[in-house]
Write a protein that holds these residues in place. Sequence first.
Motif, PDB file in Angstrom:
ATOM      1  N   MET A 286       0.209   2.373  -5.957  1.00  0.00           N
ATOM      2  CA  MET A 286      -0.990   2.286  -5.135  1.00  0.00           C
ATOM      3  C   MET A 286      -1.479   3.685  -4.756  1.00  0.00           C
ATOM      4  SD  MET A 286      -1.678  -0.897  -5.004  1.00  0.00           S
ATOM      5  CE  MET A 286      -2.963  -0.836  -3.778  1.00  0.00           C
ATOM      6  N   LYS A 287      -0.546   4.565  -4.480  1.00  0.00           N
ATOM      7  CA  LYS A 287      -0.930   5.956  -4.185  1.00  0.00           C
ATOM      8  C   LYS A 287      -1.582   6.609  -5.409  1.00  0.00           C
ATOM      9  CE  LYS A 287       2.825   6.556  -0.832  1.00  0.00           C
ATOM     10  NZ  LYS A 287       4.079   7.283  -0.527  1.00  0.00           N
ATOM     11  N   MET A 288      -1.059   6.282  -6.606  1.00  0.00           N
ATOM     12  CA  MET A 288      -1.624   6.827  -7.830  1.00  0.00           C
ATOM     13  C   MET A 288      -3.045   6.312  -8.049  1.00  0.00           C
ATOM     14  SD  MET A 288      -1.296   8.747 -10.502  1.00  0.00           S
ATOM     15  CE  MET A 288       0.473   9.073 -10.557  1.00  0.00           C
ATOM     16  N   ALA A 289      -3.256   5.009  -7.811  1.00  0.00           N
ATOM     17  CA  ALA A 289      -4.596   4.431  -7.976  1.00  0.00           C
ATOM     18  C   ALA A 289      -5.572   5.036  -6.982  1.00  0.00           C
ATOM     19  CB  ALA A 289      -4.522   2.914  -7.786  1.00  0.00           C
ATOM     20  N   ARG A 290      -5.107   5.297  -5.772  1.00  0.00           N
ATOM     21  CA  ARG A 290      -5.969   5.913  -4.765  1.00  0.00           C
ATOM     22  C   ARG A 290      -6.304   7.356  -5.168  1.00  0.00           C
ATOM     23  NH1 ARG A 290      -2.721   5.487  -0.881  1.00  0.00           N
ATOM     24  NH2 ARG A 290      -3.281   3.372  -0.212  1.00  0.00           N
ATOM     25  N   ALA A 291      -5.312   8.053  -5.724  1.00  0.00           N
ATOM     26  CA  ALA A 291      -5.538   9.443  -6.136  1.00  0.00           C
ATOM     27  C   ALA A 291      -6.512   9.538  -7.305  1.00  0.00           C
ATOM     28  CB  ALA A 291      -4.209  10.093  -6.513  1.00  0.00           C
ATOM     29  N   LYS A 292      -6.571   8.484  -8.132  1.00  0.00           N
ATOM     30  CA  LYS A 292      -7.501   8.479  -9.272  1.00  0.00           C
ATOM     31  C   LYS A 292      -8.922   8.145  -8.848  1.00  0.00           C
ATOM     32  CE  LYS A 292      -4.240   7.436 -12.992  1.00  0.00           C
ATOM     33  NZ  LYS A 292      -3.866   6.478 -14.066  1.00  0.00           N
ATOM     34  N   GLY A 293      -9.120   7.871  -7.563  1.00  0.00           N
ATOM     35  CA  GLY A 293     -10.471   7.623  -7.073  1.00  0.00           C
ATOM     36  C   GLY A 293     -10.919   6.186  -7.128  1.00  0.00           C
ATOM     37  N   MET A 294      -9.986   5.239  -7.215  1.00  0.00           N
ATOM     38  CA  MET A 294     -10.360   3.835  -7.229  1.00  0.00           C
ATOM     39  C   MET A 294     -10.984   3.448  -5.892  1.00  0.00           C
ATOM     40  SD  MET A 294      -7.937   0.508  -8.025  1.00  0.00           S
ATOM     41  CE  MET A 294      -7.588   1.121  -9.686  1.00  0.00           C
TER      42      MET A 294
ATOM     43  N   LEU B  86       0.819  -1.222   0.000  1.00  0.00           N
ATOM     44  CA  LEU B  86       0.000   0.000   0.000  1.00  0.00           C
ATOM     45  C   LEU B  86       0.852   1.272   0.000  1.00  0.00           C
ATOM     46  CD1 LEU B  86      -2.837  -1.013   2.507  1.00  0.00           C
ATOM     47  CD2 LEU B  86      -3.055  -0.654   0.037  1.00  0.00           C
ATOM     48  N   SER B  87       2.103   1.156   0.401  1.00  0.00           N
ATOM     49  CA  SER B  87       2.976   2.338   0.410  1.00  0.00           C
ATOM     50  C   SER B  87       3.674   2.565  -0.933  1.00  0.00           C
ATOM     51  CB  SER B  87       4.033   2.186   1.510  1.00  0.00           C
ATOM     52  OG  SER B  87       4.886   1.095   1.243  1.00  0.00           O
ATOM     53  N   GLU B  88       3.468   1.654  -1.893  1.00  0.00           N
ATOM     54  CA  GLU B  88       4.096   1.816  -3.204  1.00  0.00           C
ATOM     55  C   GLU B  88       3.465   2.983  -3.961  1.00  0.00           C
ATOM     56  OE1 GLU B  88       6.641   0.228  -4.407  1.00  0.00           O
ATOM     57  OE2 GLU B  88       6.882  -1.298  -2.844  1.00  0.00           O
ATOM     58  N   ASP B  89       4.238   3.549  -4.890  1.00  0.00           N
ATOM     59  CA  ASP B  89       3.779   4.723  -5.634  1.00  0.00           C
ATOM     60  C   ASP B  89       2.566   4.421  -6.502  1.00  0.00           C
ATOM     61  OD1 ASP B  89       5.768   6.255  -4.522  1.00  0.00           O
ATOM     62  OD2 ASP B  89       7.177   5.956  -6.180  1.00  0.00           O
TER      63      ASP B  89
END
Length: 313
Positions: free
Chosen positions: A213-221, A208-211
């Motif tokens: 995963m952060k990108m997917a979270r930022a895209k609203g997944m 979850l700390s990988e980049d």
Amino acid sequence: MLNYIVRRILVSIPVLFGISIVTFFMIRLVPGDTVTALLGTRYSEEQAVQLKAYYGLDKPLYIQYLIWIGNVLRGDLGRSSFSGDSVMQSIIERLPVTLELTLISVLIASLVGIPLGIWAAYRHNRLPDYMATVVGLLGISIPGFWLGTIFILLFALKLGWAPSSGYISFWENPLENLHHMWMPGIALGAAVSAVVMRMTRSTMLEVLSEDYMKMARAKGMSPLRLLIRHALKNAMIPIITVLGIQIGYLIGGSVVIEQIFSLPGIGRLALQAITNRDYALMQGTILFVGFCFVVINLIVDILYSILNPKIRY
């Protein structure tokens, strides 16, 4: 993949030979032998000599080993010095009980440990994470024999929810079989659940700390899709490794639980062999458990490439 499997099988051969050597010679260091176990304390020297000659115990140890390993290579693990039954046949008869107990324990560990680890990682440093950590520590710290005893006292003797001992084949009566097996399955799988939970939590936190995963979270997944489809899939390799190791330990380490619940499995068979100083039976069961470890490790390695296409053998 086929070349890798063949190489692993070839590498496993000296491993199994090493297990057989250690097993054979270490057992001979245990005080007492088959002769004293059979004859007791009162016997003549002539009786002891005859019995040693009958079981081949009068020969040098390396000759005894060569005879035994030669028979093993032909599929003959010998005969029990007490019952006279074939060791291989005894293991095959007891194997379904131990395999079922192991399967139930692994299912419990997976169904409890993995979701709890995901939940703890998603709620990192919050109340759910602290609760899951406490539950994991309790699961690791509580001995299986104590948990099994408490289950018998509470659920069998006091509440009458399940029988305290005995075994009925799944093919004979599935419901009655599960009625007998759920308590030993939970008692054996509790510690494994805790191990799986801790590994799932730590691996999921790393993923979850990988980049990406952060990108997917930022895209609203959605959180569920993020956790299950992406994070868990990439975190499964360490979890599969732990489960594979634990399956091997469960097959060989079910001695206490099988004894407490009077289950006719391989663990109880090994305990009887140790009590009776039954060399052939001890050697056969230990070699079989070692073989199970080798096969399980091979299956786990194959699963790696299925779960992660980047891994190529």
